[in-house]
Scaffold this active site. Sequence first.
Site, mmCIF file in Angstrom:
data_model
loop_
_atom_site.group_PDB
_atom_site.id
_atom_site.type_symbol
_atom_site.label_atom_id
_atom_site.label_comp_id
_atom_site.label_asym_id
_atom_site.label_seq_id
_atom_site.Cartn_x
_atom_site.Cartn_y
_atom_site.Cartn_z
ATOM 1 N N PHE A 110 0.806 -1.447 -0.081
ATOM 2 C CA PHE A 110 -0.006 -0.068 0.163
ATOM 3 C C PHE A 110 0.744 1.290 0.032
ATOM 4 O O PHE A 110 0.393 2.338 -0.367
ATOM 5 C CB PHE A 110 -0.980 0.174 1.184
ATOM 6 C CG PHE A 110 -0.225 0.479 2.354
ATOM 7 C CD1 PHE A 110 -0.399 1.621 3.202
ATOM 8 C CD2 PHE A 110 0.570 -0.443 3.293
ATOM 9 C CE1 PHE A 110 -0.094 1.838 4.227
ATOM 10 C CE2 PHE A 110 0.844 -0.190 4.466
ATOM 11 C CZ PHE A 110 0.790 1.077 4.956
ATOM 12 N N LYS A 111 2.172 1.241 0.450
ATOM 13 C CA LYS A 111 3.089 2.388 0.381
ATOM 14 C C LYS A 111 3.298 2.989 -1.134
ATOM 15 O O LYS A 111 3.587 4.159 -1.173
ATOM 16 C CB LYS A 111 4.259 1.875 0.949
ATOM 17 C CG LYS A 111 4.108 1.266 2.471
ATOM 18 C CD LYS A 111 3.636 2.295 3.499
ATOM 19 C CE LYS A 111 3.602 1.639 4.773
ATOM 20 N NZ LYS A 111 4.850 1.255 5.458
ATOM 21 N N ASP A 112 2.613 2.079 -1.994
ATOM 22 C CA ASP A 112 3.073 2.685 -3.519
ATOM 23 C C ASP A 112 2.150 3.870 -3.709
ATOM 24 O O ASP A 112 2.597 4.913 -4.381
ATOM 25 C CB ASP A 112 2.704 1.434 -4.258
ATOM 26 C CG ASP A 112 3.898 0.440 -4.391
ATOM 27 O OD1 ASP A 112 5.044 0.869 -4.277
ATOM 28 O OD2 ASP A 112 3.553 -0.643 -4.728
ATOM 29 N N LEU A 115 3.935 6.763 -2.124
ATOM 30 C CA LEU A 115 5.499 6.832 -2.435
ATOM 31 C C LEU A 115 5.650 6.842 -3.872
ATOM 32 O O LEU A 115 6.894 7.387 -4.497
ATOM 33 C CB LEU A 115 6.493 6.003 -1.769
ATOM 34 C CG LEU A 115 6.618 6.211 -0.166
ATOM 35 C CD1 LEU A 115 7.052 4.958 0.516
ATOM 36 C CD2 LEU A 115 7.405 7.263 -0.107
ATOM 37 N N THR A 145 7.962 0.452 3.494
ATOM 38 C CA THR A 145 7.926 1.850 3.092
ATOM 39 C C THR A 145 9.390 2.048 2.308
ATOM 40 O O THR A 145 9.499 2.796 1.456
ATOM 41 C CB THR A 145 8.021 2.580 4.301
ATOM 42 O OG1 THR A 145 6.791 2.765 4.814
ATOM 43 C CG2 THR A 145 8.351 4.257 4.066
#
Length: 494
Positions: A110-112, A115, A145
Amino acid sequence: MHYISTRNSSHAVSASEAIVSGLSPDGGLFLPDEIPDFTLMDISALGELSYPERAAEVMSRFLTDFSKEELLSYAKSAYPRAKFGEDPAPVVKLNDTYILELFHGPTCAFKDFALQMLPYLLTASLKKNHIKKEVAILVATSGDTGKAALMGFADVPGTKICVFYPDGGTSNIQRLQMTTQSGKNVMVAAVRGNFDDTQNGVKEIFTDEAFKAELSDAGILLSSANSINWGRLVPQIAYYFSAYCDLVDAGEIRLGDEINVAVPTGNFGNILAAFFAKLSGLPIKRFLCASNRNNVLTDFIRTGIYDRNRPFYLTTSPSMDILISSNLERLLFILCGLNDEQVKEYMSSLNEIGRYEIAPEMLQALQSQFSCGCAGDELAADTIQSVFEHTDYLLDPHTAVAVSAYAAYRAGTGDETPTVIASTASPFKFPGSVLAALGKASNPDEFEMIRRLSDIADLDAPPQLTELRSKAERFTTVVDPAEMKSVVTALKNL
């Protein structure tokens, strides 16, 4: 709209200044001094848009020194079909709940969403503030992350990035994703200790004025890609609005109906994004904060006492192996009526004795909106197996924690409000744990386990994971927390 610090509410900056700084000079976190208001008509209009258009519209309400045209350009570049597929954040119905799949991006986590967007926001913010220096991005990661930040900032002009991760504290696939990263401006190092040691080391660097001055003299400005940076959080608010729109469009709920949101979380950033979505008008009834065995957040929501003085466990959901949840500070600031002195007192107590206790009225306000639950490795594994047996749907260990916690919450409360569960990572990032949960023997070869899991689930494994087999590891440095500063110093030579 301005952004104020949780530890000095008189310190107000623009959105672009907050993104460049990452952390306030006083050590506090930035958050907006006013909250945008989405009406039901606004939300209905979002339903007619593509995901990049939805994201740009939501972000434009928070990032008021950016134009909608700018943000739409960034969103289209950050979330292209080539990286995220036809639908970047699909909602999948699973029995009587809904899984928000947030793992279709380039690093399968989900960090995509944050970021892939942050490099555009940061480089634009530098220009808006007439900053000519190179920016050094420092990241502490518990697993996901780090790779997402490296992918986002690799070879971005005017930036350097240094990622620290706890040695032995990630899955092997997560580690390989980081240590094989290409790019002339990237650096990765493992830190002896756990994630909290790693995160504290990065925070200490940010508050070391002499060290920052030394870097500044070398033409380098420090910033952060961790969720302490508001530029990380605001893109995540968008996918909760998007999920709600998808449920309305599918006829699963009516416009205006309330939903619950369940999130597996360690650093509190993902669930905090959902909270800001509610503050902005999204009809959310309750939040379920799901923890693994490191259940410091569960205990806090139940008792009002935050106590990190407890054993630290390495679990099958390593991205949640955290005892100091940085983003909770933003929620505390809101719960205590923007009282920065109170927040400073809590944070000082956490730093000095490892615990604090919030006022009774704050606990009441917290519990009026947040519920909690936890699931250890065994229960998470049972959930993976049970869900797969009954639905053929494959959960990763983090999502399994949330699914398990939600089942317990629903059984205990009888609350049948439609619930969206955030699925934060692909099961193929944790093949050994998932295979074990399914009762299948593990294999020393991580990539053989990915292949076997693909066969069992009849799913194609993400190529960005299988291709790691042929990549050489570039970064093998392991340092003590006290040596992290020397690693950052080496950025001068990149």
